[in-house]
Design an enzyme around this catalytic site. Structure first.
Site, PDB file in Angstrom:
ATOM      1  N   GLU A  97       0.826  -1.201   0.000  1.00 27.57           N
ATOM      2  CA  GLU A  97       0.000   0.000   0.000  1.00 27.57           C
ATOM      3  C   GLU A  97       0.854   1.242   0.000  1.00 27.57           C
ATOM      4  OE1 GLU A  97      -3.149   0.449   2.712  1.00 27.57           O
ATOM      5  OE2 GLU A  97      -3.808  -1.625   2.518  1.00 27.57           O
ATOM      6  N   CYS A 117       5.273  -6.663   8.499  1.00 23.93           N
ATOM      7  CA  CYS A 117       6.235  -6.038   9.410  1.00 23.93           C
ATOM      8  C   CYS A 117       6.469  -6.959  10.593  1.00 23.93           C
ATOM      9  CB  CYS A 117       5.707  -4.691   9.902  1.00 23.93           C
ATOM     10  SG  CYS A 117       6.874  -3.842  10.990  1.00 23.93           S
ATOM     11  N   CYS A 121       3.959  -3.999  16.813  1.00 22.63           N
ATOM     12  CA  CYS A 121       3.369  -2.952  17.659  1.00 22.63           C
ATOM     13  C   CYS A 121       1.897  -3.284  17.904  1.00 22.63           C
ATOM     14  CB  CYS A 121       3.484  -1.588  16.988  1.00 22.63           C
ATOM     15  SG  CYS A 121       5.186  -1.136  16.599  1.00 22.63           S
ATOM     16  N   CYS A 124      -1.081  -1.764  15.775  1.00 24.76           N
ATOM     17  CA  CYS A 124      -0.907  -1.687  14.330  1.00 24.76           C
ATOM     18  C   CYS A 124      -1.442  -2.922  13.634  1.00 24.76           C
ATOM     19  CB  CYS A 124       0.570  -1.513  14.001  1.00 24.76           C
ATOM     20  SG  CYS A 124       0.897  -1.569  12.247  1.00 24.76           S
ATOM     21  N   CYS A 338       0.055   6.667   9.626  1.00 28.49           N
ATOM     22  CA  CYS A 338       1.272   5.915   9.863  1.00 28.49           C
ATOM     23  C   CYS A 338       1.002   4.717  10.769  1.00 28.49           C
ATOM     24  CB  CYS A 338       2.293   6.823  10.525  1.00 28.49           C
ATOM     25  SG  CYS A 338       3.725   5.943  11.099  1.00 28.49           S
TER      26      CYS A 338
HETATM   27  S1  SF4 Z   1       3.577   0.539  13.566  1.00 31.06           S
HETATM   28 FE1  SF4 Z   1       3.154  -1.351  12.391  1.00 31.06          FE
HETATM   29  S2  SF4 Z   1       4.294  -1.101  10.472  1.00 31.06           S
HETATM   30 FE2  SF4 Z   1       5.146   0.385  11.953  1.00 31.06          FE
HETATM   31  S3  SF4 Z   1       6.845  -0.684  12.977  1.00 31.06           S
HETATM   32 FE3  SF4 Z   1       5.041  -1.037  14.258  1.00 31.06          FE
HETATM   33  S4  SF4 Z   1       4.188  -3.018  13.504  1.00 31.06           S
HETATM   34 FE4  SF4 Z   1       5.594  -2.243  11.930  1.00 31.06          FE
END
Ligand code: SF4
Length: 351
Positions: A97, A117, A121, A124, A338
């Protein structure tokens, strides 16, 4: 074969100098390499057949020896405020994306640096499926190219803030920065590029030592180790007493202030005490705090902070002499923020 060809593989990830060497190895004059760079990034060709200034046998030879396939637009979604979310297909059918955010001073494109990723987090959606693979420098370039083409060449800023942890893919990111900056191609000023990180301390040092004056955006999201660890597993390896001094180091090396991203989660990290803790933690060196209103994500239980809590948090941080703004809530309708880019339907799942 040069190391760069081994490491980065495809012509879309090569510098003009490397392309010159490649063409030389293929028996053509070196200047054909710079030509190829321009045709890739200025004319944005889809195949060698389009390079009208090349002899036909050279086009055929390169097509056989060094084929390339560009990222292509699968679909786009536009919000009423002008934000666009693009879904791009890559050469191996993975998808990424890219988001285009409109600004008065020129649009910015928010690109992904990995498929999935690994950072995990807690707030996220992108991290839910883990890291599938790294993106190449060429795949990052193609995100900018497609976004710019769809936006009438209005893209002026590049944010590496989409899916993935850019500093977990640092070699390709540094290469991408070099390619995007090349005046023979897209010609982006380093000062118009922001690289975000969840806080990979050794990689921040390498980025600082690279000497590229890009803006560093650190996703902080909490002012204490205990709270940050509950939101961001990366804090176990790189706690705040390592991260904040490294941010100071970045400022010293690059002369650029650091941006701290702070996602406001109601009654998790948005209290007055936490605003004071944040002020005490980061006061005293050039930086900026960007407060990000939370976009609810179905998979996560967090709630957005009420506006009055957001404003109170901001004014406390400002009492410490810290520049602190609230991010415009662009693209909420399409989940563009973000760390919150997400696909609802169609991502191929990692094997
Ligand atoms: S916010 Fe999401 S995309 Fe960004 S580093 Fe953390 S897990 Fe990865």
């Amino acid at each position: 074969m040069s190391h760069s060809r081994v490491d980065f593989g495809d012509v879309l990830s090569m510098t003009g100098t490397e392309l010159s060497e490649l063409l030389h190895e293929e028996g053509a004059p070196r200047f054909r390499g710079r030509q190829l760079f321009e045709w890739l990034w200025v004319h944005q060709i889809q195949s060698y057949a389009e390079i009208s200034v090349w002899p036909i046998p050279l086009r055929r030879k390169m097509d056989q020896q060094h084929p390339f396939r560009r990222a292509h637009l699968i679909r786009q979604q536009a919000a009423p405020d002008g934000t666009k979310k693009l879904l791009l297909g890559l050469s191996d059918e993975q998808r990424v994306e890219t988001v285009v955010l409109p600004h008065r001073y020129g649009d910015s494109v928010c690109i992904s640096s990995q498929v999935g990723c690994a950072m995990g987090c807690k707030f996220c959606a992108s991290g839910l499926r883990g890291r599938v693979r790294q993106l190449t420098a060429g795949e990052m370039m193609d995100q900018v190219v497609v976004a710019n083409r769809l936006n009438a060449d209005r893209v002026r800023h590049i944010d590496l803030m989409g899916i993935g942890e850019p500093l977990d893919n640092l070699a390709a990111v540094l290469r991408f920065l070099q390619l995007a900056h090349d005046p023979a191609g897209l010609n982006f000023s380093y000062r118009h590029v922001t690289v975000s990180t969840s806080g990979l301390v050794p990689a921040i040092q390498r980025l600082a030592d690279s000497g590229l004056p890009v803006t560093l955006a650190v996703s902080l999201h909490a002012p204490t180790d205990a709270l940050r660890l509950s939101l961001m597993p990366v804090n176990r390896a790189y706690p705040l007493q390592q991260l904040i001094p490294m941010c100071r180091y970045y400022v010293t090396k690059t002369g650029r202030r650091v941006t701290f991203e702070y996602l406001l989660l109601s009654h998790v990290n948005d209290g007055e005490e936490q605003a004071h803790q944040l002020g005490r933690l980061i006061k005293g060196f050039p930086n900026h705090v960007n407060l990000i209103p939370w976009n609810p994500v179905a998979e996560h239980p967090f709630q957005p902070s009420p506006k009055e809590r957001v404003r109170r948090f901001q004014s406390i941080v400002q009492e410490y002499g810290i520049s602190c703004t609230i991010r415009r809530e662009l693209g909420q309708e399409i989940d563009a923020a973000c760390g919150q880019l997400r696909l609802r339907e169609e991502e191929p799942v990692s094997p």
